[in-house]
Every structure is written in structure tokens, then in C-alpha cells.
Design a protein around this motif. Structure first.
Motif, short mmCIF file in Angstrom:
data_model
loop_
_atom_site.label_atom_id
_atom_site.label_comp_id
_atom_site.label_asym_id
_atom_site.label_seq_id
_atom_site.Cartn_x
_atom_site.Cartn_y
_atom_site.Cartn_z
N PRO A 248 0.83 -1.22 0.00
CA PRO A 248 0.00 0.00 0.00
C PRO A 248 0.86 1.26 0.00
O PRO A 248 2.01 1.26 0.42
N LYS A 249 0.27 2.32 -0.50
CA LYS A 249 0.94 3.61 -0.48
C LYS A 249 1.15 4.06 0.95
O LYS A 249 0.26 3.96 1.79
N ILE A 250 2.34 4.54 1.23
CA ILE A 250 2.64 5.00 2.58
C ILE A 250 2.00 6.36 2.81
O ILE A 250 2.18 7.29 2.02
N GLU A 251 1.24 6.45 3.86
CA GLU A 251 0.53 7.69 4.17
C GLU A 251 1.28 8.47 5.26
O GLU A 251 1.71 7.90 6.26
N ILE A 252 1.43 9.75 5.03
CA ILE A 252 2.04 10.62 6.04
C ILE A 252 0.94 11.02 7.04
O ILE A 252 -0.09 11.55 6.64
N PRO A 253 1.14 10.76 8.32
CA PRO A 253 0.07 11.02 9.29
C PRO A 253 -0.18 12.51 9.50
O PRO A 253 0.70 13.34 9.29
N ASP A 254 -1.38 12.83 9.91
CA ASP A 254 -1.75 14.19 10.28
C ASP A 254 -1.27 14.45 11.70
O ASP A 254 -1.71 13.79 12.64
N LEU A 255 -0.35 15.38 11.85
CA LEU A 255 0.24 15.66 13.16
C LEU A 255 -0.24 16.99 13.72
O LEU A 255 0.41 17.60 14.56
N GLY A 256 -1.41 17.43 13.26
CA GLY A 256 -1.93 18.70 13.72
C GLY A 256 -2.25 18.75 15.20
O GLY A 256 -2.38 19.84 15.77
N TYR A 257 -2.35 17.59 15.84
CA TYR A 257 -2.67 17.56 17.27
C TYR A 257 -1.45 17.84 18.13
O TYR A 257 -1.58 18.06 19.34
N LEU A 258 -0.26 17.84 17.53
CA LEU A 258 0.95 18.09 18.31
C LEU A 258 1.15 19.58 18.54
O LEU A 258 0.65 20.42 17.79
N SER A 259 1.92 19.90 19.56
CA SER A 259 2.29 21.29 19.80
C SER A 259 3.21 21.77 18.69
O SER A 259 3.76 20.98 17.92
N ARG A 260 3.39 23.07 18.61
CA ARG A 260 4.23 23.61 17.54
C ARG A 260 5.67 23.10 17.64
O ARG A 260 6.28 22.75 16.64
N SER A 261 6.22 23.07 18.86
CA SER A 261 7.59 22.57 19.02
C SER A 261 7.71 21.14 18.55
O SER A 261 8.67 20.76 17.88
N SER A 262 6.73 20.32 18.89
CA SER A 262 6.77 18.91 18.48
C SER A 262 6.59 18.77 16.97
O SER A 262 7.25 17.94 16.33
N ARG A 263 5.71 19.57 16.39
CA ARG A 263 5.54 19.50 14.93
C ARG A 263 6.82 19.91 14.22
O ARG A 263 7.20 19.31 13.21
N ASN A 264 7.49 20.93 14.73
CA ASN A 264 8.73 21.37 14.09
C ASN A 264 9.80 20.29 14.12
O ASN A 264 10.51 20.08 13.14
N VAL A 265 9.91 19.60 15.25
CA VAL A 265 10.95 18.59 15.34
C VAL A 265 10.60 17.36 14.51
O VAL A 265 11.48 16.71 13.92
N THR A 266 9.31 17.04 14.40
CA THR A 266 8.94 15.90 13.55
C THR A 266 9.21 16.22 12.08
O THR A 266 9.56 15.33 11.30
N ASP A 267 9.07 17.48 11.70
CA ASP A 267 9.39 17.86 10.32
C ASP A 267 10.86 17.58 10.01
O ASP A 267 11.21 17.22 8.89
N ASN A 268 11.72 17.73 11.03
CA ASN A 268 13.15 17.52 10.83
C ASN A 268 13.55 16.07 10.97
O ASN A 268 14.47 15.60 10.28
N LEU A 269 12.89 15.34 11.86
CA LEU A 269 13.31 13.97 12.16
C LEU A 269 12.53 12.89 11.42
O LEU A 269 13.04 11.79 11.22
N MET A 270 11.31 13.19 11.04
CA MET A 270 10.49 12.17 10.38
C MET A 270 10.66 12.28 8.88
O MET A 270 10.32 13.29 8.26
N VAL A 271 11.20 11.21 8.30
CA VAL A 271 11.55 11.23 6.88
C VAL A 271 10.31 11.09 6.02
O VAL A 271 9.26 10.64 6.46
#
Length: 384
Positions: A342-365
Motif C-alpha cells: 500500500p501507499k505509505i501515508e504521512i500522518p496528520d500531526l496537527g494535534y501536536l504542539s508547535r515545538s513537536s511539529r517542528n521537530v517531527t518535520d526535521n526527524l520524520m523522513v
């Protein structure tokens, strides 16, 4: 708490949303070019940890070392929460560990001031016309190849011996020595072995040519077959594999004397069997382990970070969850099942705080892009 894990999750409440909104727009205002109090780009979560890592101050170095220790403790706790991401380490004798021997050679080579390098990336000084000849861009010059190979004989014998070692492991090796893999030196060594194989084939020494090819293929295995390969390491592996396949088919086999081509022997040496979806899952599991150990867990152990997220447990779950989803969708051991993956889906991370979203943008490929490239490499292997 001091263990850095059981922190109150901080559900994304309206108050939390407002805090994120104000923080974001405050940062934008402070970086605005017309703001008389203009500041440089705002620091993000994790910048404090990396500043300590890169600092020359002994006090900062001690703090960074302590964060790595605490991060390792947190990493072990997270593994208990997500045992599916745990990797079994192998016991490999140092003298049989091709990855360790390669790492030692690369470190020794990099420390040699007499070796050529570009922006810190050391490489063998193979003359460009010889490299072009392997790509079919210019005519082959056997005399030049023989002369250059003779000038590097001792080093190439060591490289060949490492490539022919049967096992590889990162067990017991400090992660700082191997979490970042440079492609330049490995590619250069593989090219040298291909030059050696090309010359041996032309001279009718089929056994020597096959041995050089097996050694080059073995170098590729050392990067990708450790217990926790990273996406960077697997990229180097694929690069070397493609280099070997392409040059064997286009340059080395055609150079063999008439009647001396054994297809099965060369297929065994090149080893072009395509990998199944489960191999991509194994690589992603390695990527999570390295990213968690080296980056995320030490960052989450740094309570002095002014951008520390209010939802560290949600950040841990989000980071692990993306990798777990790939493990679930790529469990097949059959290469034929790539067409059904199946096609890999990128999860919706809108529930995270801004700091957490920023770090996931950098660490999650972007696993979709990596998967596409990985599949393409399997098609090329199968066609070979």
C-alpha cells in the motif's frame, strides 16, 4: 519528572492552541525586517542540545554527555513501550566484522593529511579518465589502470580483504562513529575494485576479476546489512550495488576473452536478487533506532531547552507510530508483493504542539519518497 518520559501529555486544548498561535506569530514579528527589535531566526526545540554538542566549553561538553546518557535511558524505556522496534544485536568477532574493519579503515584514511579531499570528504585519487572509462565515456587505458593500481596496491589489498569479510555488525561500536555515513570514500574504493576487475578480465584472469567484484559487492553489504541501517547507509549500499551491476554488465563482462564467460558465476558474484518489502521495513526500523538514540531522546532529556515541548509523550508516540505503520504495511518476504504494497501515508500531526511539529518535520523522513527509490533499485537489480 527526571526520567524525561512520564511527562503530562498536554492534550491540544484551546488554551494550548492559543499558546502555539501566539508563539508562532511572536516569532514572525521578532524576525520581521521592519521590527526595530528584530532578532535572528528563532531557535527551535533541539537547538540547545546541538549547541551543547558542538560547544568547545568543557562544561557544555559534560552537559551534552549527560544528555546522551539520559537519552539512552529514555530510549530503553521507549523500547519497552514499543518492543516491535527493538533490534537484536549480533555477536560478531572483530576480525570477521566487515563493517568494523571498514570503519577503522575510513577513520584512518580520513585522518591522513596526504589524501585528497573535497569539503572534508576524502577519496582515492583515481584519475578522472579512468573513472570515465568505467562509464564508457572514454576509451579504456590498460597501461594507465595498471600503473595507478600498482601505486595503491597495499591499500587495495586491505579494501579487498574487508569487502570479502562475511559479516557486519554495529554491536558495541559507539554510535557517534557510524550514525553518519559518507558515500565518497566507499564509492571511490568500489571504483578501484572495478578497475582491478576490468584489468583482470582483459588479461584473462577470470578468478581475480570475480574476486574483485565480490569484494566490491561485499563493501555494499557492510553498509546496509548491519542491525540498524539508516536510510543514509542504505542509500550508500544501493549506490555501490548499482555501480557494480552497471560496470560488470557494460565493461567487465565484455572484456572477458572469448569462451570464458560463465553467466552463473557472474550472477553469483554480483548477487542481484531483489529485496522484498520486509527489507524496507527493516531499514526503517534501523532508521528509527538511530534517530531516537542520537537525536530525539537526548533532546527530550534536555529540560533546559527553552523550546521544550509541552507534549513530549505525544511526540514520542507520533515519531514511533509512523515507523510502526511502515512495518505493518511492508511485512511481506516476497519481492513480488511490491506491486501490492500500500501507499505509505504521512500522518496528520496537527494535534501536536508547535515545538513537536517542528521537530517531527526535521526527524520524520518522507517515507513515500524513500520507498519509491528503494523499489526502483529492486527493479534494476531484477533486470540485471
Amino acid at each position: 519528572p527526571a526520567n524525561g518520559f512520564n511527562v503530562e501529555s498536554g492534550v491540544h486544548t484551546p488554551a494550548g492552541w492559543s499558546s502555539d498561535w501566539l508563539e508562532e506569530h511572536y516569532d514572525k514579528f521578532m524576525a520581521w525586517e521592519r521590527n526595530p527589535w528584530k532578532q535572528h531566526a528563532p531557535r527551535g526545540f533541539g537547538d540547545h542540545y546541538f549547541e551543547l554538542l558542538n560547544s568547545k566549553d568543557p562544561v557544555d561538553q559534560l552537559k551534552a554527555k549527560e544528555l546522551l546518557r539520559l537519552g539512552e535511558e529514555l530510549y530503553q524505556k521507549v523500547l519497552k513501550r514499543y518492543p516491535e522496534l527493538a533490534v537484536a544485536m549480533r555477536e560478531v568477532a572483530p576480525e570477521r566484522n566487515g563493517f568494523l574493519k571498514w570503519l577503522e579503515l575510513a577513520e584512518r584514511f580520513d585522518a591522513d593529511p596526504n589524501r585528497p579531499g573535497d569539503h572534508g570528504a576524502k577519496q582515492l585519487g583515481i584519475p578522472q579518465p579512468l573513472l570515465d572509462s568505467l562509464e564508457g565515456k572514454v576509451p579504456w587505458d590498460a597501461a594507465a589502470a595498471k600503473a595507478w593500481l600498482a601505486s595503491e596496491k597495499a591499500l587495495l589489498e586491505e579494501v579487498k580483504a574487508i569487502g570479502l569479510l562475511p559479516e557486519q555488525s554495529v554491536n558495541g561500536i559507539d554510535i557517534d562513529r557510524w550514525f553518519f555515513i559518507s558515500a565518497r570514500f566507499g564509492k571511490s574504493c568500489s571504483e578501484a575494485l572495478m578497475l582491478e576487475a576490468r584489468l583482470a578480465a582483459e588479461e584473462g584472469n577470470v578468478a581475480a576479476a570475480l574476486e574483485s567484484v565480490r569484494a566490491a559487492r561485499g563493501l555494499a553489504d557492510h553498509f546496509g546489512k548491519v542491525e540498524t541501517p539508516t536510510l543514509l547507509a542504505i542509500t550508500v549500499q544501493i549506490l555501490l550495488e548499482m555501480q557494480v551491476r552497471n560496470q560488470v554488465v557494460s565493461q567487465i563482462i565484455p572484456a572477458l576473452p572469448a569462451g570464458q564467460f560463465d553467466p552463473q558465476a557472474w550472477e553469483d558474484a554480483v548477487s542481484p536478487a531483489p529485496a522484498p518489502p520486509a527489507e524496507f521495513a527493516r531499514v526503517m526500523m534501523g532508521e528509527w533506532n538511530v534517530t531516537a538514540r542520537k537525536f530525539l531522546m537526548p533532546m527530550l532529556s534536555d529540560f533546559e531547552d527553552p523550546r521544550y515541548p509541552r507534549d513530549p509523550d505525544l511526540l514520542i508516540d507520533a515519531h514511533a507510530g509512523m515507523f510502526l505503520s511502515v512495518l505493518d504495511s511492508h511485512a511481506s518476504e516476497s519481492p513480488a508483493d511490491w506491486v501490492k504494497s500500500p501507499k505509505i501515508e504521512i500522518p496528520d500531526l496537527g494535534y501536536l504542539s508547535r515545538s513537536s511539529r517542528n521537530v517531527t518535520d526535521n526527524l520524520m523522513v518522507d517515507s513515500r519518497a524513500w520507498s519509491k527509490g528503494f523499489v526502483r533499485a529492486q527493479h534494476q537489480a531484477a533486470m540485471t
